[in-house]
Motif scaffolding. Structure first.
Motif, short mmCIF file in Angstrom:
data_model
loop_
_atom_site.label_atom_id
_atom_site.label_comp_id
_atom_site.label_asym_id
_atom_site.label_seq_id
_atom_site.Cartn_x
_atom_site.Cartn_y
_atom_site.Cartn_z
N ARG A 73 -88.48 -27.53 20.47
CA ARG A 73 -87.48 -27.44 19.11
C ARG A 73 -88.26 -27.70 17.75
N MET A 74 -89.12 -28.86 17.72
CA MET A 74 -89.72 -29.06 16.76
C MET A 74 -90.70 -27.85 16.31
N LEU A 75 -91.53 -27.20 17.36
CA LEU A 75 -92.41 -26.21 16.84
C LEU A 75 -91.56 -25.08 16.09
N ASP A 76 -90.22 -24.85 16.79
CA ASP A 76 -89.76 -23.86 16.24
C ASP A 76 -89.14 -24.11 14.74
N ALA A 77 -88.90 -25.53 14.48
CA ALA A 77 -88.22 -25.77 13.39
C ALA A 77 -89.48 -25.95 12.35
N VAL A 78 -90.87 -26.09 12.67
CA VAL A 78 -91.68 -26.36 11.70
C VAL A 78 -92.25 -25.01 11.37
N TYR A 79 -92.38 -24.13 12.17
CA TYR A 79 -92.65 -22.67 11.84
C TYR A 79 -91.55 -21.87 11.05
N ALA A 80 -90.38 -22.02 11.67
CA ALA A 80 -89.34 -21.29 10.65
C ALA A 80 -88.72 -21.80 9.56
N ARG A 81 -89.55 -23.42 9.04
CA ARG A 81 -88.90 -24.21 8.18
C ARG A 81 -87.45 -24.35 8.27
N THR A 82 -86.75 -24.49 9.21
CA THR A 82 -85.51 -24.64 9.49
C THR A 82 -84.89 -26.15 9.29
N ASP A 83 -85.88 -27.14 9.17
CA ASP A 83 -85.27 -28.51 8.88
C ASP A 83 -85.65 -28.72 7.38
N PHE A 111 -99.94 -31.83 -1.00
CA PHE A 111 -100.60 -32.96 -0.85
C PHE A 111 -102.17 -32.80 -0.50
N ASP A 112 -102.98 -33.50 -1.55
CA ASP A 112 -104.36 -33.15 -1.58
C ASP A 112 -104.77 -31.61 -1.63
N GLY A 113 -104.04 -31.03 -2.45
CA GLY A 113 -104.42 -29.57 -2.94
C GLY A 113 -103.97 -28.52 -1.91
N ARG A 114 -102.98 -28.97 -0.78
CA ARG A 114 -102.72 -28.08 0.28
C ARG A 114 -101.09 -28.16 0.57
N ASP A 115 -100.63 -27.28 1.20
CA ASP A 115 -99.21 -27.32 1.67
C ASP A 115 -99.00 -28.43 2.60
N ALA A 116 -97.98 -29.29 2.70
CA ALA A 116 -97.87 -30.28 3.67
C ALA A 116 -96.07 -30.37 3.51
N ILE A 117 -95.74 -31.16 4.42
CA ILE A 117 -94.14 -31.46 4.72
C ILE A 117 -94.33 -32.89 4.89
N LEU A 118 -93.24 -33.41 3.66
CA LEU A 118 -92.70 -34.81 3.65
C LEU A 118 -91.61 -35.07 4.58
N ALA A 119 -91.78 -36.34 5.39
CA ALA A 119 -90.59 -36.29 6.53
C ALA A 119 -90.13 -37.69 6.11
N ILE A 120 -88.89 -38.00 5.78
CA ILE A 120 -88.08 -39.12 5.60
C ILE A 120 -87.39 -39.41 6.76
N VAL A 121 -87.32 -40.61 7.36
CA VAL A 121 -86.70 -40.79 8.85
C VAL A 121 -85.71 -42.07 8.58
N GLN A 122 -84.36 -41.83 9.04
CA GLN A 122 -83.44 -42.92 9.10
C GLN A 122 -83.14 -43.11 10.47
N ASP A 123 -83.27 -44.49 10.97
CA ASP A 123 -83.23 -44.80 12.30
C ASP A 123 -81.52 -44.94 12.55
N ARG A 124 -81.20 -44.10 13.21
CA ARG A 124 -79.74 -44.02 13.66
C ARG A 124 -79.36 -44.54 15.26
#
Length: 696
Positions: A73-83, A111-124
């Motif tokens: 599910r994580m891979l699909d979300a990263v590649y499809a940018r669904t999250d 980030f440092d001149g390249r595409d990256a993803i920032l993830a912010i986490v909330q412990d639920r």
């Protein structure tokens, strides 16, 4: 954190402000490469939450913090940018293997001149756990309410009293499916009458400051009546506003009330006959006596079955129970509506009659005696019994129920004393006699304690040699105020109260003690009461008296009457035989006055037969009495028993008895009962002085 940044970002590192804000932000966050999935930067909060060190993060990808089932599910979300740009629920893994429930927010960054993803986490994890706990608690409460054995419901009173909660037990009580009731009001379920009752109850509950209880009989949907007990209460509203909801708890108490009614009936009714019992009767007579008047008098009748014990003893308790049931049935048939027939216990019944005309109670008593005189069928055998009845009336005799019952009891006692098989009305003299007996009982107890009893001795003369054969010991009571009281004035009361047993013990010991000092050929005769024979201690008492005084057993004569056999022949005969085996002589007293004297002579070998004084009187001129005297002499000879005639008052009687061959005599002609000193003086001169005096 610095080492991780150095390793991941060797050139063109973000400025210090960004690093400081990112590192210290309280929310766990990281930046990762969407192509390699490696962590590029991780803040302190993420290190603390997950438990991985910066060095470990440097070697890890974002897949490493996810359980296996989440990685695809994580891979699909990263590649499809669904999250991206939205919150998404995930399950993460901590360094210690513990699962975390988190909400992540992803955003594309440079980030440092390249595409990256920032993830912010909330412990639920805690929030979700609390939510699950609330959900589980709610489910548990719903399950508890649904499975409670009592009905629970809640009404929304601002919505016409519609049910918002109605558990299964409620549905069972009223006969509806619980789910079908939700959202409905009372008028959609019950008829108008029942709806009005419930609405009135609801209004009372809302007005009350506390829980209010109701109990009523209602009909289920199928028409079956049930007794319902319900408590209702307005549920307090928040912030002090007016209540809106009504809580009710209902219980079907039909079976409970049925059991209570049955227990109440059993508590107030006789188990054998089904008649009201003493408790019921006591409450009834209290009410009736309080309302009795000259215009509406009542009569209280106490009734005893005469000699009921004989039925029990001869035919068994089952026959006795059958007799009581038949008596109860006949009594019930005689009374009118509004009258009461009760069984007070044993063979004692009570009737409370409302009198409608003069003389009706006498006619009723006669009818009652007649009804009970007819034979009773006891296991195919006709048995005849009689009854004794005591009658007291209110308000004529008493207006108080306790007094009325006491007077009826006194009248019953008088009926028994009158020969039974009759009825007696209460009379004032009965109360006076009862008071006299009570006072006499008290004084008898004191007499025992204060040694007020004395023995008098009446001589017994042997006719074969005119010698003194011994004495009969007769009790007297020297009362401190009334002087010497003869036994006929107090022995009946002593027998009624059981005082005859200790009094009889004293007589026996005193007589033996006195006789032990006399010449060895003289005997002492002591009368024993039937009450003494009912006590198992009698044999040991006699043995103890002989041992203490040293009197030889053959010098003691015990006199009994036929009543000893009537009381309990199975107990009396073994006891008499045991006494006789000790060497004690047994005499039957008042012979001829009972209806079965001869049968007792066959049952037991008496040493002496004492002819009652009633047969001695008139033997000079009455051929019938003379014939009985001769018959007794023959019986004594046949049974090898000494014969003694009582009540000798004339020389002619003495001569007749001598001529007919009687063995012994006693009576006023030969000597009245006398104190011990006079008796011992007589021993010194012999019986010849008595005969000489009789001849003068």
């Amino acid at each position: 954190m610095t080492g991780l940044l150095t390793a991941l970002v060797p050139i063109d590192a973000p400025n210090d402000d960004f690093q400081s804000l990112f590192a210290t932000h309280p929310s766990p966050m990281w930046v990762y490469d969407p192509d390699t999935l490696r962590f590029l930067i991780v803040n302190n909060a993420a290190v603390d939450l997950y438990g991985y060190s910066p060095q470990q993060y440097a070697r890890m990808t974002v897949l490493d913090i996810r359980p296996a089932q989440e990685r695809r599910r994580m891979l699909d979300a990263v590649y499809a940018r669904t999250d991206m740009e939205k919150a998404e629920r995930w399950t993460h893994l901590k360094a210690n293997g513990e699962m975390l429930e988190v909400l992540t927010y992803g955003r594309a960054v440079r980030f440092d001149g390249r595409d990256a993803i920032l993830a912010i986490v909330q412990d639920r994890t805690e929030v979700n756990a609390a939510h699950r706990e609330v959900t589980d608690t709610r489910s548990l409460l719903d399950s508890i309410v649904d499975n409670l054995p009592v009905g629970v419901f809640v009404k929304d009173m601002e919505a016409d009293g519609r049910y918002i909660l109605f558990n299964e037990a409620c549905g069972s009580i009223v006969g509806f499916n619980a789910a079908d009731v939700i959202g409905q009001s009372d008028r959609a379920i019950f008829d108008d009458k029942q709806t009005a009752i419930f609405r009135e109850q609801d209004a009372q509950a809302f007005e009350a400051v506390s829980t209010i209880s109701f109990e009523e009989t209602m009909r289920r949907v199928d028409g079956v009546p049930r007794i319902l007990r319900t408590v209702k209460r307005a549920l307090p509203a928040p912030h002090g506003s007016e209540p809106r909801y009504l809580l009710g708890i209902s219980q079907d108490v039909t079976e409970e009330r049925s059991v209570e009614a049955r227990l109440a009936y059993m508590a107030m009714h006789d188990a054998l006959t089904g008649l009201p019992n003493r408790a019921y009767f006591s409450e009834h007579i209290q009410r009736e006596a309080a309302h009795a008047s000259a215009e509406s008098p009542i009569a209280l009748l106490y009734l005893d079955v005469d000699h009921f014990k004989h039925i029990n003893d001869s035919k068994g308790h089952a026959a006795g129970d059958a007799l009581l049931c038949q008596v109860a049935a006949r009594l019930t048939e005689l009374v009118k509506d509004g009258d009461l027939v009760a069984r007070l216990g044993g063979d004692e019944f009570a009737l409370v009659l409302r009198l409608t005309e003069d003389g009706c109670i006498e006619r009723f008593a006669e009818r009652l005696l007649t009804a009970l005189s007819k034979p009773f069928d006891l296991d195919g055998v006709n048995e005849h019994v009689t009854c004794s009845i005591g009658i007291a009336m209110a308000p004529d005799h008493a207006a108080d129920d306790d007094v009325l019952m006491r007077y009826a009891d006194l009248a019953l006692y008088a009926a028994k004393e009158s020969g039974r098989s009759t009825y007696r009305f209460y009379e004032v003299e009965m109360r006076r006699e009862a008071e006299r007996r009570h006072m006499l009982t008290v004084e008898l107890r004191e007499a025992l304690q204060r040694n007020q009893f004395e023995l008098y001795y009446q001589p017994i003369v042997q006719l074969d040699d005119d010698g003194l054969g011994g004495f009969e010991a007769l009790i007297r009571w020297r009362h401190p105020e009334r002087g010497l009281i003869p036994p006929m004035d107090f022995i009946p009361v002593a027998e009624e109260t059981g005082l005859i047993v200790p009094i009889g013990d004293w007589v026996l010991r005193e007589a033996c003690r006195t006789a032990a000092t006399w010449p060895q050929h003289l005997k002492i005769a002591v009368n024993l009461s039937v009450c003494q024979f009912r006590h198992n201690s009698l044999l040991s008492t006699v043995v103890s008296a002989l041992d203490e005084t040293g009197l030889r057993p053959e010098r003691l004569e015990i006199e009994i009457t036929e009543s000893v056999f009537l009381a309990d022949v199975e107990q009396s005969l073994p006891l008499l035989r045991a006494l006789k085996e000790l060497g004690i002589r047994i005499a039957i007293d008042d012979f001829g006055t009972g209806y079965s004297s001869f049968s007792y002579l066959r049952a037991f070998a008496f040493d002496k037969i004492k002819l009652d004084r009633s047969f001695v009187s008139g033997i000079e001129s009455d051929p019938g009495n003379l014939a009985i005297v001769r018959a007794v002499v023959g019986i004594g000879s046949g049974f090898n028993a000494t014969t003694l005639a009582e009540g000798i008052e004339t020389e002619e009687q003495l001569q007749k008895l001598r001529d007919e061959g009687f063995s012994e005599v006693q009576g006023f002609l030969l000597g009245k009962p006398m104190p011990r000193a006079e008796a011992e003086a007589l021993i010194g001169v012999g019986a010849s002085s008595l005969l000489a005096a009789a001849g003068r």
